[in-house]
Write an enzyme that holds these catalytic residues in place. Structure first.
Site, PDB file in Angstrom:
ATOM      1  N   VAL A  12       0.840  -1.202   0.000  1.00 51.33           N
ATOM      2  CA  VAL A  12       0.000   0.000   0.000  1.00 51.33           C
ATOM      3  C   VAL A  12       0.877   1.254   0.000  1.00 51.33           C
ATOM      4  O   VAL A  12       0.648   2.195  -0.773  1.00 51.33           O
ATOM      5  CB  VAL A  12      -0.958   0.016   1.218  1.00 51.33           C
ATOM      6  N   ARG A  87     -10.121  -8.318   9.593  1.00 54.70           N
ATOM      7  CA  ARG A  87      -9.282  -7.142   9.876  1.00 54.70           C
ATOM      8  C   ARG A  87      -8.984  -7.060  11.370  1.00 54.70           C
ATOM      9  O   ARG A  87      -7.938  -6.575  11.785  1.00 54.70           O
ATOM     10  CB  ARG A  87      -9.980  -5.870   9.382  1.00 54.70           C
ATOM     11  N   VAL A 117      -4.245   4.293   7.166  1.00 61.43           N
ATOM     12  CA  VAL A 117      -4.740   3.277   6.230  1.00 61.43           C
ATOM     13  C   VAL A 117      -4.650   1.879   6.859  1.00 61.43           C
ATOM     14  O   VAL A 117      -5.267   0.925   6.405  1.00 61.43           O
ATOM     15  CB  VAL A 117      -3.912   3.292   4.916  1.00 61.43           C
ATOM     16  N   HIS A 174     -15.255  -0.083   8.663  1.00 61.96           N
ATOM     17  CA  HIS A 174     -14.584  -0.690   7.507  1.00 61.96           C
ATOM     18  C   HIS A 174     -14.454  -2.180   7.799  1.00 61.96           C
ATOM     19  O   HIS A 174     -13.440  -2.652   8.273  1.00 61.96           O
ATOM     20  CB  HIS A 174     -13.211  -0.041   7.323  1.00 61.96           C
TER      21      HIS A 174
END
Ligand code: APR
Length: 307
Positions: A12, A87, A117, A174
């Site tokens: 990323v 996650r 992030v 998220h």
């Protein structure tokens, strides 16, 4: 000239640097704990400038001192998911890493805006807020732009239309409890609900919610980075150009959407001061129910963090 630091030179981080370099938004420092990795990738990206045609200065470093006086710091350090992991499985390792990273941001770049992030996104962004001690408007997370991008891509595929015409909105945590909002999603101004039947929309919503896991399952090691870095670049541009874009971001809630003292995805106005405004939308009772559930899960994790 603006200075941008990207912490973490992995998939990323490095892809984000590539996109930011191509946009010529300012000089870039990329750091990592692995010796040579950020330096090597920085050199490679500098040389690409001669071919692609950008003059952005890019430096790799293993030293936090080099992020001094950054205008924007983007956190991508930490471990990524492997198949079968949620996650949330990343919490303990990534919290420790982000605590250390954030303390150094506060020390060397006290006036910066911080975009996180690293996953689990809403939890880690909260950790960054506490460990930097910054004002909440200066610390936010990238998630909704990515999730909305996934939703928009699936919609364009289904309608066989250009992705350029789809504007999607996804809010909430998220993770499994994100809330894609079909009633605030349009194709060239036409509400999605006019273009697709409810069952079809539900199918696309489900695929969006599992969009990250679908990629993790295929890659088998590591998680997505092309779309995530594209989302980061869009948000970085909004901050550095002070363009006041309305985008979803993981923001610190102080009463909005019935929530207080946690981060999750909401539409915000993004500019030079960071999150300059949170926009409250009317939602269906079912959507509110998912938001409450999502908030409860996030709150439970946060209370166990001890930060
Ligand atoms: N400081 C700087 N970099 C660090 C630190 C630290 N304290 N700890 C780890 N790193 C670096 C690693 O050395 C590695 O190069 O972070 C990088 C992470 O890169 P990848 O493993 O390729 O992971 P990536 O796919 O980039 O994902 C990073 O973003 O989307 C999220 O879920 C994802 O949390 C993950 C993060």
């Amino acid at each position: 000239m603006a200075k941008i630091s990207v912490i973490g030179a992995g998939n990323v981080g490095a892809t984000t640097v590539q996109r930011l370099a191509e946009l010529e938004l300012g000089e870039i420092v990329m750091t990592d704990i692995v010796e040579g990795l950020p330096q090597g990738k920085a050199l490679d990206l500098m040389q690409a400038g001669a071919i692609v045609g950008y003059d952005t200065a890019i430096r790799g470093s293993n030293d936090y001192e080099d992020i001094a006086d950054s205008d924007l710091v983007i956190i991508t350090a930490g471990i990524a998911r492997k198949p079968g992991m949620s996650r949330e499985d990343l919490i303990s390792t990534n919290t420790k890493i982000i605590n250390e990273v954030s303390k150094n941001i506060a020390k060397y770049a006290p006036s910066s805006i911080v975009m996180n992030v690293t996953n689990p996104l809403d939890i880690i962004t909260y950790t960054a807020l506490k460990a930097t001690g910054f004002e909440p408007e200066k610390v936010f997370g990238m998630s909704g732009v990515l999730d909305a991008g996934r939703f928009a891509s699936f919609i364009a595929e289904e309608l066989r239309c250009s992705k350029k015409d789809v504007e999607a909105m996804v809010i909430g945590g998220h993770g499994d409890l994100m809330v894609p909002l079909p009633q605030y999603t349009t194709v060239s101004g036409i509400p999605l609900t006019e273009l697709l039947p409810e069952g079809e929309i539900t199918r696309l919503v489900d695929r969006t919610v599992n969009g990250g896991a679908e990629i993790v399952g295929l890659l088998k090691q590591g998680s997505a980075f092309y779309a995530p870095s594209a989302a980061v670049a869009r948000m970085a541009e909004a901050v550095l150009k002070d363009s006041k874009r309305i985008l979803p971001a993981s923001a610190y809630l102080e009463g909005e959407y019935e929530q207080e003292g946690i981060y999750f995805g909401v539409p915000v106005k993004l500019g030079a001061s960071g999150v300059e405004e949170i926009l409250e939308l009317e939602l269906s009772e079912k959507q509110y129910e998912i938001l409450r559930k999502s908030a409860e899960t996030i709150r439970k994790v946060i209370s166990g963090l001890g930060v």
